[in-house]
Design a protein around this motif. Structure first.
Motif, PDB file in Angstrom:
ATOM      1  N   VAL A  96      32.601  29.447  38.108  1.00  0.00           N
ATOM      2  CA  VAL A  96      33.051  30.439  37.194  1.00  0.00           C
ATOM      3  C   VAL A  96      33.995  31.331  37.523  1.00  0.00           C
ATOM      4  CG1 VAL A  96      32.106  32.151  35.547  1.00  0.00           C
ATOM      5  CG2 VAL A  96      30.689  30.515  36.428  1.00  0.00           C
ATOM      6  N   PRO A  97      35.497  30.995  37.267  1.00  0.00           N
ATOM      7  CA  PRO A  97      36.541  31.827  37.929  1.00  0.00           C
ATOM      8  C   PRO A  97      36.420  33.350  36.850  1.00  0.00           C
ATOM      9  CG  PRO A  97      37.250  29.867  37.130  1.00  0.00           C
ATOM     10  CD  PRO A  97      35.874  30.243  36.379  1.00  0.00           C
ATOM     11  N   ALA A  98      36.677  34.366  37.780  1.00  0.00           N
ATOM     12  CA  ALA A  98      36.603  35.724  37.475  1.00  0.00           C
ATOM     13  C   ALA A  98      37.585  36.554  38.245  1.00  0.00           C
ATOM     14  CB  ALA A  98      35.201  36.438  37.364  1.00  0.00           C
ATOM     15  N   CYS A  99      38.230  37.862  37.820  1.00  0.00           N
ATOM     16  CA  CYS A  99      38.828  38.532  38.834  1.00  0.00           C
ATOM     17  C   CYS A  99      38.243  39.608  39.307  1.00  0.00           C
ATOM     18  CB  CYS A  99      40.251  39.108  37.912  1.00  0.00           C
ATOM     19  SG  CYS A  99      39.853  39.917  36.516  1.00  0.00           S
ATOM     20  N   LYS A 100      36.981  39.969  38.771  1.00  0.00           N
ATOM     21  CA  LYS A 100      35.907  41.083  39.367  1.00  0.00           C
ATOM     22  C   LYS A 100      34.579  40.885  38.663  1.00  0.00           C
ATOM     23  CE  LYS A 100      37.378  44.307  35.958  1.00  0.00           C
ATOM     24  NZ  LYS A 100      38.270  45.732  36.172  1.00  0.00           N
ATOM     25  N   VAL A 119      38.519  40.926  44.876  1.00  0.00           N
ATOM     26  CA  VAL A 119      39.446  40.601  46.037  1.00  0.00           C
ATOM     27  C   VAL A 119      41.050  40.721  45.413  1.00  0.00           C
ATOM     28  CG1 VAL A 119      40.367  39.312  47.806  1.00  0.00           C
ATOM     29  CG2 VAL A 119      38.243  39.018  47.340  1.00  0.00           C
ATOM     30  N   PRO A 120      41.828  41.872  45.993  1.00  0.00           N
ATOM     31  CA  PRO A 120      43.140  42.192  45.435  1.00  0.00           C
ATOM     32  C   PRO A 120      43.762  40.900  45.276  1.00  0.00           C
ATOM     33  CG  PRO A 120      42.448  43.899  47.154  1.00  0.00           C
ATOM     34  CD  PRO A 120      41.666  42.823  47.122  1.00  0.00           C
ATOM     35  N   ASP A 121      44.446  40.787  43.977  1.00  0.00           N
ATOM     36  CA  ASP A 121      45.431  39.594  43.692  1.00  0.00           C
ATOM     37  C   ASP A 121      44.750  38.031  43.864  1.00  0.00           C
ATOM     38  OD1 ASP A 121      47.218  41.591  42.979  1.00  0.00           O
ATOM     39  OD2 ASP A 121      47.734  41.831  45.103  1.00  0.00           O
ATOM     40  N   GLU A 122      43.321  38.141  43.729  1.00  0.00           N
ATOM     41  CA  GLU A 122      42.890  36.861  43.864  1.00  0.00           C
ATOM     42  C   GLU A 122      41.823  36.538  42.939  1.00  0.00           C
ATOM     43  OE1 GLU A 122      41.508  35.544  47.813  1.00  0.00           O
ATOM     44  OE2 GLU A 122      43.132  36.452  49.044  1.00  0.00           O
ATOM     45  N   VAL A 123      41.562  35.284  42.672  1.00  0.00           N
ATOM     46  CA  VAL A 123      40.572  34.932  41.630  1.00  0.00           C
ATOM     47  C   VAL A 123      39.310  34.588  42.538  1.00  0.00           C
ATOM     48  CG1 VAL A 123      39.893  33.146  39.964  1.00  0.00           C
ATOM     49  CG2 VAL A 123      42.163  33.719  40.045  1.00  0.00           C
ATOM     50  N   LEU A 124      38.120  35.237  41.864  1.00  0.00           N
ATOM     51  CA  LEU A 124      36.679  35.088  42.636  1.00  0.00           C
ATOM     52  C   LEU A 124      36.234  33.761  41.839  1.00  0.00           C
ATOM     53  CD1 LEU A 124      35.172  38.513  42.350  1.00  0.00           C
ATOM     54  CD2 LEU A 124      36.470  37.330  44.378  1.00  0.00           C
ATOM     55  N   TYR A 125      35.870  32.516  42.704  1.00  0.00           N
ATOM     56  CA  TYR A 125      35.210  31.714  42.040  1.00  0.00           C
ATOM     57  C   TYR A 125      33.493  31.751  42.513  1.00  0.00           C
ATOM     58  CZ  TYR A 125      39.611  29.643  42.095  1.00  0.00           C
ATOM     59  OH  TYR A 125      41.139  29.476  41.716  1.00  0.00           O
ATOM     60  N   LEU A 126      32.741  31.903  41.211  1.00  0.00           N
ATOM     61  CA  LEU A 126      31.344  32.558  41.093  1.00  0.00           C
ATOM     62  C   LEU A 126      30.786  30.918  41.249  1.00  0.00           C
ATOM     63  CD1 LEU A 126      31.208  35.464  38.931  1.00  0.00           C
ATOM     64  CD2 LEU A 126      31.809  35.216  41.380  1.00  0.00           C
TER      65      LEU A 126
END
Length: 203
Positions: A96-100, A119-126
């Motif tokens: 699940v991609p999210a920016c925050k 994480v600044p300027d990165e996509v989180l992969y939940l």
């Protein structure tokens, strides 16, 4: 009724959507929600389709048969054992991609403070799993014991994977088992100003 209150909201922006387009061979034609995503709402997830990664819009939260509940998290410690999740972990893992994402800290007197994790300027992969449902497929986000900047805010946090872990999680059950123990040190947090609220008393 909602069950399992961690992780209970995440955020998708346009940059995150563009990142999904770079990764996925096919983008689901349905429109996914951007901005804050709450349980029961649709969101883009990444999953395996034979040898390719595709994006699809699914609703967030499993339904429990015969019960008025929505289960939107699964614990990493028991996801391989619980009948509701076991088969989906073996065959239907997703990201699940999210920016925050958000969490609320209990500060007493029925008040909570809201925090953002990113994480600044990165996509989180939940890390997640998804379930075949006659009314439409649904996903749940995996959670683990809190660490790093989540400590002191909540005792649970999403299982966050790196982009280089994507293929291992989506395509290999054996490697996915190992990733259940993955640590994620880069996460940062910021307090959302003006987001203190008083909990409603429940009777």
């Amino acid at each position: 009724m909602l069950k399992r209150k961690m992780c209970g909201r995440f955020y998708i922006d346009d940059e995150t959507a563009r990142e999904i387009e770079k990764i996925a061979r096919k983008i689901d034609a349905k429109i996914a929600k951007t901005g804050d995503v709450h349980p029961s709402e649709p969101a883009l997830i990444l999953r395996a389709d034979h040898e390719s990664t595709v994006a699809e819009v699914l609703k967030w939260g499993y339904t429990a048969a015969g019960k008025n509940t929505l289960i939107f998290n699964a614990r990493t410690e028991t996801v391989r054992e619980r009948p509701m999740f076991r088969y989906d972990f073996e065959t239907r893992r997703c990201l699940v991609p999210a920016c925050k994402f958000y969490e609320w800290k209990d500060i007493g007197a029925r008040k909570k403070e809201k925090y953002e994790f990113f994480v600044p300027d990165e996509v989180l992969y939940l890390a997640g799993i998804y379930h075949k449902d006659p009314a439409g497929d649904r996903f749940a986000i995996l959670t683990r014991e809190a660490e790093g900047c989540m400590t002191g805010i909540h005792n649970r946090m999403p299982l966050i994977l790196r982009r280089e872990d994507m293929d291992a999680w989506l395509f290999s059950e054996a490697e996915a088992k190992e990733l259940l123990e993955r640590h994620f040190e880069q996460l940062q947090r910021v307090k959302s100003e003006g987001e203190v609220y008083r909990q409603m008393r429940l009777f």
